[in-house]
Scaffold this motif. Structure first.
Motif, PDB file in Angstrom:
ATOM      1  N   GLY A 149       2.388  -8.439  -7.025  1.00  0.00           N
ATOM      2  CA  GLY A 149       3.727  -8.648  -6.479  1.00  0.00           C
ATOM      3  C   GLY A 149       4.095  -7.550  -5.508  1.00  0.00           C
ATOM      4  O   GLY A 149       4.477  -7.812  -4.366  1.00  0.00           O
ATOM      5  N   VAL A 150       3.949  -6.313  -5.949  1.00  0.00           N
ATOM      6  CA  VAL A 150       4.366  -5.187  -5.122  1.00  0.00           C
ATOM      7  C   VAL A 150       3.497  -5.085  -3.880  1.00  0.00           C
ATOM      8  O   VAL A 150       4.003  -4.908  -2.766  1.00  0.00           O
ATOM      9  N   PHE A 151       2.194  -5.257  -4.064  1.00  0.00           N
ATOM     10  CA  PHE A 151       1.319  -5.067  -2.909  1.00  0.00           C
ATOM     11  C   PHE A 151       1.527  -6.159  -1.859  1.00  0.00           C
ATOM     12  O   PHE A 151       1.645  -5.863  -0.666  1.00  0.00           O
ATOM     13  N   SER A 152       1.600  -7.419  -2.323  1.00  0.00           N
ATOM     14  CA  SER A 152       1.792  -8.481  -1.332  1.00  0.00           C
ATOM     15  C   SER A 152       3.166  -8.374  -0.685  1.00  0.00           C
ATOM     16  O   SER A 152       3.310  -8.613   0.518  1.00  0.00           O
ATOM     17  N   ALA A 153       4.175  -7.977  -1.478  1.00  0.00           N
ATOM     18  CA  ALA A 153       5.505  -7.804  -0.895  1.00  0.00           C
ATOM     19  C   ALA A 153       5.486  -6.688   0.141  1.00  0.00           C
ATOM     20  O   ALA A 153       6.139  -6.779   1.182  1.00  0.00           O
ATOM     21  N   PHE A 154       4.716  -5.640  -0.154  1.00  0.00           N
ATOM     22  CA  PHE A 154       4.615  -4.526   0.798  1.00  0.00           C
ATOM     23  C   PHE A 154       4.032  -5.009   2.127  1.00  0.00           C
ATOM     24  O   PHE A 154       4.581  -4.739   3.199  1.00  0.00           O
ATOM     25  N   ILE A 155       2.927  -5.765   2.028  1.00  0.00           N
ATOM     26  CA  ILE A 155       2.295  -6.272   3.252  1.00  0.00           C
ATOM     27  C   ILE A 155       3.239  -7.189   4.012  1.00  0.00           C
ATOM     28  O   ILE A 155       3.442  -7.043   5.222  1.00  0.00           O
ATOM     29  N   VAL A 156       3.841  -8.139   3.266  1.00  0.00           N
ATOM     30  CA  VAL A 156       4.731  -9.102   3.924  1.00  0.00           C
ATOM     31  C   VAL A 156       5.897  -8.386   4.605  1.00  0.00           C
ATOM     32  O   VAL A 156       6.207  -8.643   5.774  1.00  0.00           O
ATOM     33  N   ALA A 157       6.523  -7.462   3.873  1.00  0.00           N
ATOM     34  CA  ALA A 157       7.683  -6.774   4.431  1.00  0.00           C
ATOM     35  C   ALA A 157       7.281  -5.895   5.609  1.00  0.00           C
ATOM     36  O   ALA A 157       8.028  -5.768   6.583  1.00  0.00           O
ATOM     37  N   LEU A 158       6.100  -5.318   5.520  1.00  0.00           N
ATOM     38  CA  LEU A 158       5.613  -4.473   6.619  1.00  0.00           C
ATOM     39  C   LEU A 158       5.436  -5.310   7.885  1.00  0.00           C
ATOM     40  O   LEU A 158       5.936  -4.957   8.958  1.00  0.00           O
TER      41      LEU A 158
END
Lengths: 146, 118, 143
Positions: C129-138
């Motif tokens: 969750g955190v990693f994919s959210a990080f990529i998406v938000a980035l």
């Protein structure tokens, strides 16, 4: 299962004394104007908001500075809530003029509080002064994000 | 309000069916399924598709685990708007905190009060 | 035995998953949990100062609390056997994963047992969750 029934009973049982019917059915409260003017601006704005096709119920409160328009959107149109909000804001800002701070909200809570405010006014529980203060509180609540 | 309950049921149920299909037909373990669904939620949030779903289905979209991915992205984006790219990192748990902190707190309380079974 | 033959044989004898039945069960249990969540969120909107916008947090916290009770009394696992993804996908399933791991490992002590194993099952959900959210938000904040 039992818990759900309990919660629903709780909601249903307590609803009348908290005038929660506004959330269940179309309330269509009269527009409230608290700025002491007699120009019927609140009524005009309520009519304008009601004329939007996706909207089926509105509550309008006009304070000294702020103007609150709470509305309910037809369920199948809830996907385009953002667009409806934008269009409505534009239409109302055009009528209200520049010196009025327009706040529109499709939030049930805001609608509920607007109806409660109107009913308190009608019952004579609040003076215009208090109602205007309450309006500011409702708008502050609306702006909270998380 | 009645419509809200109806659509919460339908959309929430459908998201669970997608998970079930991933487990039964895709033969994924529950762990893989949930991780994939969280990622899917984050990606949907990236295309601004999850927020309309929440408007439409209420708890039907916020209760499934996909909303965890969505709220992580939402929190990160809110902070990113304020503080630029650093906000992506600092705002990550802005919105989601309640799910995880509740799980930690109640998990610990649960461990204090309940005995393991079997 | 040819390679691959075992796999073929094994899959032949593996009990067939009743996909349709599982899906129907997952649908109505998952839907029901969401309806309970909706009722809880309306409860918070009516009686407390929460808007639709802010009601998510207390609702999720309350659902996890319910999940703790059901997990502690061993009810959630029974629901899980019946409902499959219907009880695993909602946030109560996430709560159940954390809480059951915490309860199960308490005999090993609170620091190493509970603390160390709490996120054994739920950890991957948080990680991805955190990693994919990080990529998406980035990506989203750059473009």
């Amino acid at each position: 299962m039992k818990k759900m029934v309990l919660v629903i009973l709780l909601l249903a049982g307590c609803a009348p004394e908290h005038d929660g019917t506004a959330i269940l059915e179309t309330a269509d409260p009269d527009a409230v104007q608290l700025d002491g003017k007699q120009d019927g601006l609140a009524d005009t704005i309520k009519k304008e908001a009601d004329s939007v096709e996706s909207i089926y119920d509105t509550a309008v409160v006009k304070g000294k500075k702020e103007l609150l328009v709470a509305y309910k959107v037809r369920h199948l149109d809830r996907f385009k809530m953002k667009k409806i909000e934008k269009d409505l804001t534009k239409r109302i800002e055009k009528i209200a003029g520049k010196d009025v701070e327009v706040v529109v909200s499709s939030d049930y809570k805001i609608f509920l509080e607007a109806v409660r405010l109107k009913e308190d006014m009608a019952a004579g529980l609040k003076t215009e002064e208090q109602a205007d203060k309450r309006l500011s509180e409702i708008i502050k609540l609306k702006r909270e994000m998380t | 309000m009645i419509a809200m309950f109806f659509w919460a049921f339908v959309i929430g149920g459908l998201i669970c069916v997608i998970g079930q299909l991933m487990m039964d037909i895709g033969k994924l373990t529950p762990g893989h399924t949930l991780s994939a669904m969280v990622t899917a939620g984050a990606v949907l949030a990236g295309f601004d598709l999850y927020e309309p779903l929440i408007d439409f289905a209420g708890a039907g979209a916020t209760i499934p685990i996909t909303s965890f991915g969505n709220s992580l992205v939402t929190g990160a984006m809110q902070e990113a708007e304020k503080h630029g790219i650093v906000g992506v990192l600092t705002g990550m748990f802005e919105v989601t905190s309640s799910g995880i902190s509740a799980a930690i707190v109640f998990g610990f309380i649960g461990a204090l009060f309940f005995k393991p079974k079997g | 035995m040819k390679p691959g033959l075992y796999k073929k044989l094994a899959s032949k004898y593996e009990p067939k998953r009743p996909v349709l039945k599982n899906c129907i069960r997952a649908f109505w249990t998952g839907g029901l949990i969401c309806v309970i969540g909706q009722a809880v969120s309306y409860f918070f909107i009516f009686f407390f100062n929460f808007t639709e916008q802010t009601v998510g947090n207390p609702t999720v916290a309350f659902m996890v609390f319910l999940s703790m009770l059901l997990t502690g009394f061993g009810i959630y696992d029974r629901i899980g056997q019946f409902a499959g993804a219907g009880s695993a996908v909602p946030v109560t399933g996430f709560g159940n994963a954390v809480i059951s791991a915490a309860i199960e490992h308490r005999t090993e002590g609170f620091v190493l047992g509970v603390g160390g194993n709490m996120f054994k099952l739920a950890g991957s959900v948080i990680l991805f969750g955190v990693f994919s959210a990080f990529i998406v938000a980035l990506i989203k904040s750059v473009f």
